[in-house]
Motif scaffolding. Structure first.
Motif, mmCIF file in Angstrom:
data_model
loop_
_atom_site.group_PDB
_atom_site.id
_atom_site.type_symbol
_atom_site.label_atom_id
_atom_site.label_comp_id
_atom_site.label_asym_id
_atom_site.label_seq_id
_atom_site.Cartn_x
_atom_site.Cartn_y
_atom_site.Cartn_z
ATOM 1 N N ILE B 116 0.854 -1.196 0.000
ATOM 2 C CA ILE B 116 0.000 0.000 0.000
ATOM 3 C C ILE B 116 0.889 1.245 0.000
ATOM 4 C CG2 ILE B 116 -1.620 1.392 1.354
ATOM 5 C CD1 ILE B 116 -3.087 -1.034 2.143
ATOM 6 N N CYS B 120 1.063 4.166 -2.893
ATOM 7 C CA CYS B 120 0.680 5.533 -2.540
ATOM 8 C C CYS B 120 1.920 6.411 -2.325
ATOM 9 C CB CYS B 120 -0.186 5.528 -1.289
ATOM 10 S SG CYS B 120 -1.686 4.566 -1.476
ATOM 11 N N THR B 133 -3.334 1.373 -6.565
ATOM 12 C CA THR B 133 -3.872 0.730 -5.362
ATOM 13 C C THR B 133 -5.055 -0.163 -5.722
ATOM 14 O OG1 THR B 133 -3.184 2.632 -4.041
ATOM 15 C CG2 THR B 133 -4.789 1.167 -3.046
ATOM 16 N N LEU B 137 -3.923 -3.925 -5.080
ATOM 17 C CA LEU B 137 -4.475 -4.383 -3.806
ATOM 18 C C LEU B 137 -5.956 -4.694 -3.896
ATOM 19 C CD1 LEU B 137 -2.231 -1.910 -2.243
ATOM 20 C CD2 LEU B 137 -2.439 -4.141 -1.169
ATOM 21 N N VAL B 189 -1.686 7.578 2.042
ATOM 22 C CA VAL B 189 -2.497 6.361 1.893
ATOM 23 C C VAL B 189 -3.961 6.679 2.172
ATOM 24 C CG1 VAL B 189 -2.984 4.095 2.918
ATOM 25 C CG2 VAL B 189 -0.625 4.741 2.418
ATOM 26 N N LEU B 221 -9.992 -1.830 2.198
ATOM 27 C CA LEU B 221 -8.566 -1.486 2.287
ATOM 28 C C LEU B 221 -8.273 -0.706 3.568
ATOM 29 C CD1 LEU B 221 -7.824 -0.568 -1.445
ATOM 30 C CD2 LEU B 221 -6.993 -2.561 -0.210
#
Lengths: 116, 240
Positions: B116, B120, B133, B137, B189, B221
């Motif tokens: 992450i 970011c 992201t 993810l 993030v 997330l």
């Protein structure tokens, strides 16, 4: 990884020679030099003469074209550089942010290409 | 149209839930996001044919991870320049050793968190951070992400490729940042997660299902980040 930290600032902006601020500014550079030497990150550094001394060369169709001045006429000019040996971008950015000119100019961080 | 088969549904569910975990784990040992993603795609294709004849394995995620790793090594071996490059030979040896040393799955949550922070990273444009992201993810496809941004799939694909190149060439680390950088990076993030949520929320009156999914994705997330960094009150605040 080798990172080139290119120091850009506007000539005449920032601490000028002969002022009390200039002494502190230059001490900042001396301190920074000590930090990167001690940390084993230092490879090379230089300051450049003012942009008025720059000459740009290009070759097109075999003809060399030489012009007075830097590549791009912008206010902020390349004034110097540090070549640092860092583990990753975060480390390079950490040291780049310590360069005194980052306070009024900018520092561009570029990874160095390795030919193997 | 036929309803989707149970197998296909299971695979889709596994991909949605496990994509980020498996990819994070792969990237950490391979060190190359593009290669990791390609290898995981390979593994999914293999899963589709293998599982339909042999049935579902007990741990689909572990199956995918192991297969993806083998495919990564295959891909490196297949590289034509491989035989000339001593560096890459030792690189493969390193990967193989890393696989052996690494006890599976226990370290995955940390790896996902590290990724992450990579996605970011402030050296990437904010829009790229969000897209990356969602891709790495969230497991969203490039087309789904392009739809969310009202971009052409091709433009989004190029953006993602450029980002992965920059991560590799500039050596943006796959690490949890040092404590002095952490507050700033967590803020980054959280901004990304907030943008993902907003992107879904502002469009949720429409009829595009992809965008409602974005809200869920952002919350999912944010929960992951919250679980992995329980002391960060900012994250709890975002979920409130």
């Amino acid at each position: 990884m080798q990172y080139m930290c290119l120091i850009y600032s506007t000539e005449g902006v920032g601490p000028q020679p002969g002022t009390p601020e200039f002494g502190a500014f230059m001490k900042g550079y001396a301190d920074f030099g000590g930090i990167i030497q001690k940390a084993g990150k230092f490879i090379a550094d230089d300051a450049l003469q003012p942009v008025a001394t720059a000459t740009t060369v290009s070759v097109r169709d075999g003809n060399v074209d030489t012009t007075d001045g830097p590549f791009a006429e912008t206010k902020e000019q390349l004034g110097g550089y540090y070549l640092l040996d860092c583990d990753d971008l975060d480390e390079a950015l950490k040291y780049a942010a310590m360069i005194p000119s980052a306070a009024h100019g900018r520092v561009e961080v570029r990874p160095v290409m390795i030919f193997d | 149209m036929l309803p989707p088969s149970p197998l296909k549904q299971t695979i889709e569910k596994t991909v949605r839930e496990e994509w980020g975990r498996i990819l994070a784990c792969l990237v950490k040992s391979i060190g190359n996001l593009q290669l990791a993603e390609d290898s995981l795609q390979d593994a999914l294709v293999a899963a589709l044919s293998h599982w339909s004849t042999h049935g579902l394995p007990d741990a689909p995620d572990a199956w995918l991870l192991t297969t993806a790793r083998r495919r990564a090594i295959d891909r490196l071996r297949r590289d034509r320049r491989f035989s000339q490059k001593q560096v890459e030979i030792s690189y493969i040896a390193d990967i193989e050793n890393a696989f052996r040393e690494e006890p599976d799955s226990s370290a995955i949550p940390v790896k996902r968190l590290e990724m992450i922070f990579t996605c970011c990273h402030p050296a990437l444009e904010r829009k790229t951070q969000v897209a990356l992201t969602l891709r790495t993810l969230g497991g969203l496809s490039t087309e789904e992400i392009a739809t969310a941004f009202l971009d052409k799939p091709q433009a989004m694909a190029q953006r993602l490729v450029r980002a992965k190149k920059k991560i590799a060439l500039a050596a943006i680390p796959y690490e949890i940042p040092d404590s002095d950088l952490l507050p700033e990076r967590i803020a980054s993030v959280l901004s990304v997660l907030y943008l993902i949520f907003n992107e879904g929320y502002s469009a949720s009156s429409g009829d595009s299902p992809v965008r409602v999914e974005l809200c869920d994705e952002a919350i999912r997330l944010a929960r992951i980040v919250g679980q992995l960094l329980p002391d960060e009150t900012e994250i709890a605040g975002l979920l409130r």
